[in-house]
Write a protein that holds these residues in place. Structure first.
Motif, PDB file in Angstrom:
ATOM      1  N   VAL A   5      38.263  37.342  31.003  1.00  0.00           N
ATOM      2  CA  VAL A   5      38.628  36.094  31.656  1.00  0.00           C
ATOM      3  C   VAL A   5      39.104  36.480  33.037  1.00  0.00           C
ATOM      4  CG1 VAL A   5      40.108  34.071  31.593  1.00  0.00           C
ATOM      5  CG2 VAL A   5      39.308  35.077  29.471  1.00  0.00           C
ATOM      6  N   HIS A 172      37.104  28.450  30.499  1.00  0.00           N
ATOM      7  CA  HIS A 172      38.279  29.310  30.552  1.00  0.00           C
ATOM      8  C   HIS A 172      38.796  29.564  31.968  1.00  0.00           C
ATOM      9  CE1 HIS A 172      37.795  29.723  26.351  1.00  0.00           C
ATOM     10  NE2 HIS A 172      36.699  30.431  26.422  1.00  0.00           N
ATOM     11  N   LEU A 185      46.766  28.793  29.604  1.00  0.00           N
ATOM     12  CA  LEU A 185      46.519  30.035  28.891  1.00  0.00           C
ATOM     13  C   LEU A 185      47.823  30.528  28.280  1.00  0.00           C
ATOM     14  CD1 LEU A 185      44.153  31.846  31.399  1.00  0.00           C
ATOM     15  CD2 LEU A 185      43.544  31.012  29.135  1.00  0.00           C
ATOM     16  N   PRO A 199      40.533  34.650  25.282  1.00  0.00           N
ATOM     17  CA  PRO A 199      41.211  33.604  26.062  1.00  0.00           C
ATOM     18  C   PRO A 199      41.950  32.623  25.152  1.00  0.00           C
ATOM     19  CG  PRO A 199      38.884  33.111  25.878  1.00  0.00           C
ATOM     20  CD  PRO A 199      39.088  34.414  25.172  1.00  0.00           C
TER      21      PRO A 199
END
Length: 439
Positions: A5, A172, A185, A199
Motif C-alpha cells: 500500500v 486502498h 487505515l 491494508p
C-alpha cells in the motif's frame, strides 16, 4: 506476504483478497497459467499453506475496460491463519454486493481474539467461480485442454472476478489521504506486526440510515450531517476522484463525521488510465435509480451516432455525484415535509425517468421512443425518480421551531443539483457553502 500500500498511486500494484477455501479460484488460475491466452496473463507470486498470491495482467480487450490492468490477487485457503508467529482469525460480514468486511482478530496471551482491524474481501457469494455448479476446471487442478465452450465460460468467470477485484483493490490508496468521512487505515504499527502489509481499515461504522434516521433525528442535525458528506465529496473531487455511488443507504458515520461510504464504484477523472494507474475505470450504472441519466445512457446523451442500448458502460463523474446528492437531499425533504405543492409539480424528480429525459431536450427523442417500445424495465417504469429513490424502511425526522425557514433554500439547492445538464450543476464546494448557511 507482500501486498503493498503506497502513497504514489502511479506505482501501485493493486491488491485484492478472496476467500477460496476449496481452491476453486486457484484451480482456475492454475489452468490459465498452463493454458495461456493472449489477453490474460496470470503468474503465481507466492504460495503458502494458507494463501496464494497471483499477479494478473489483462489487456483492454473488452468494451468495459478503458486500459490494461494489473492486479495482485491473494487467495485465502483458510480464514484461520498463522502469520508472523501469531494466530489470526478473519470473520467475513456482508457489507455490499461487491465486498465483505473481514473482521481481523489476533489471539492474545489469554487465548481470546483481540480485534485489530477490517480487511475488505470480495463478496465470495457473488463470485461466479465459487458458485457455478459443474465448473469444468474443478475436475483437476490441471485439467486437459477444455473444449471451446467450456474454456469460454471459464474465461468469462475469471473476467467477472476481475471486475469485482477492482471494487476493493483500487480503494486502498484513497484511505492514505486521511479524508474525513472515509474509513481510516488501522494503526500501521499494529497492522504491520499482525498482517505485514495487508491494508487493514478501522471500523466501518453502522449505516446512518439504521443508526440515526430510522430511530429519529432532527432536520437541522441531518442537514449538518449532509454538509459533512458533501465536504468529503469536495475533498475527493479536488483530488480528481468521483465517488460514483452517493445514496442515503450508503452513508456511514466514521469517527464522528458523516461520509458517503466506501468508494466501491469510484473513478479517477482527468487522469489517463493505465495498468499501473487508477484511471477512469468504467462501471455499469444503468440499474441504479440514484445515478443520473447521462451515466445510465451515455450514448444517447453525448454521442448522436451511437445507437441506443438498454445499458452501457460508463465511469463516475463529479457532476454525477452532485446529481445523486441532490436526489438524496430531495428524499430527506420529502420525508420531513411530506408531499407538499413542490412535489406535485410535473417537473424534475417528480417525472419518470423517461419523461425526465424526454422533456429536458438533451436526449435523442426518437431513440428514447424506440427504446420504450423495446424495454419493459427501468425506462418503462412510470414511477417518479423521487419515488424510486425513497427508502423501503421508515425514516423519522422531526422539525425544530425554525426548520420551516430552510425549506425554500433546500428546494432551490435540490433543483440546482439535479439539473439535466451536468455542466450547469454546482460544484461540491458550492453545495457545501450553501448548506453551511442553513445549519
Amino acid at each position: 506476504m507482500s501486498l503493498p500500500v503506497v502513497e504514489n498511486a502511479s506505482a501501485l500494484q493493486f491488491p485484492a483478497v478472496v476467500s477460496d477455501e476449496k481452491g476453486e479460484v486457484g484451480s482456475a488460475f492454475k489452468y490459465r497459467i498452463v493454458h495461456r491466452v493472449d489477453n490474460l496473463i496470470i503468474k503465481l507470486l507466492e504460495q503458502k499453506p494458507e494463501w496464494e498470491t497471483y499477479e494478473v495482467f489483462r489487456k483492454a480487450s473488452r468494451n468495459d475496460m478503458d486500459s490494461d490492468e494489473r492486479w495482485q490477487v491473494t487467495l485465502l485457503n483458510s480464514l484461520n491463519i498463522s502469520s508472523f508467529g501469531r494466530a489470526i482469525t478473519i470473520e467475513p460480514q456482508r457489507y455490499s454486493w461487491f465486498a465483505r468486511a473481514g473482521q481481523v482478530s489476533v489471539k492474545g496471551a489469554d487465548g481470546e481474539g483481540q480485534p485489530v482491524g477490517t480487511l475488505m474481501l470480495l463478496n465470495d457469494q457473488n463470485v461466479k467461480l465459487l458458485n457455478e455448479a459443474g465448473k469444468p476446471h474443478q475436475r483437476s487442478p490441471f485439467p486437459s485442454v477444455l473444449a471451446a465452450p467450456e474454456a469460454e465460460r471459464l474465461d468469462e468467470s475469471i473476467q467477472q472476478l476481475l471486475e469485482m477485484v477492482s471494487t476493493t483493490a483500487r480503494q486502498h490508496h484513497i484511505y492514505r489521504w486521511g479524508i474525513k468521512g472515509l474509513p481510516r487505515l488501522a494503526d500501521a504499527g499494529i497492522a504491520s506486526s499482525v498482517t505485514g502489509l495487508w491494508p487493514l481499515l478501522e471500523s466501518l461504522a453502522e449505516p446512518y440510515l439504521e443508526q440515526c434516521l430510522s430511530k429519529g433525528a432532527v432536520l437541522g442535525d441531518v442537514i449538518h450531517g449532509l454538509s459533512q458528506v458533501v465536504d468529503t465529496l469536495a475533498n475527493l473531487h479536488e483530488r480528481g476522484v468521483a465517488h460514483g455511488d452517493i445514496r442515503l443507504e450508503g452513508l456511514r458515520e466514521v469517527s464522528g463525521w458523516l461520509g458517503p461510504g466506501l468508494p466501491e464504484r469510484f473513478s479517477r477523472v482527468d487522469v489517463a488510465p493505465g495498468p499501473d494507474t487508477l484511471g477512469s475505470k468504467r462501471f455499469i450504472f444503468y440499474n441504479n435509480a440514484w445515478q443520473p441519466p447521462e451515466l445510465r445512457f451515455p450514448g444517447v446523451f453525448d454521442n448522436p451516432e451511437q445507437p441506443f442500448a438498454p445499458w452501457q458502460y460508463t465511469s463516475a463523474t463529479r457532476e454525477g455525484d452532485i446529481w445523486s446528492f441532490g436526489v438524496m437531499l430531495a428524499v430527506i425533504v420529502c420525508t420531513t415535509f411530506g408531499e407538499g405543492e413542490w412535489f406535485k409539480t410535473e417537473e424534475g424528480l417528480q417525472l419518470s425517468l423517461f419523461d425526465y429525459m424526454k422533456t429536458c431536450g438533451l436526449y435523442d427523442g426518437a431513440k428514447l421512443e424506440q427504446a420504450m417500445d423495446r424495454t419493459t424495465g427501468f425506462l418503462a417504469n412510470k414511477k417518479s425518480l423521487l419515488a424510486l429513490n425513497m427508502p423501503s424502511g421508515p425514516i423519522s425526522i422531526s422539525l425544530a421551531e425554525d426548520d420551516q425557514n430552510i425549506l425554500a433554500p433546500l428546494i432551490r439547492l435540490i433543483g440546482q443539483c439535479t439539473r439535466a445538464d451536468p455542466q450547469k450543476r454546482p460544484t461540491a464546494e458550492n453545495v457545501k457553502e450553501q448548506l453551511s448557511q442553513l445549519v
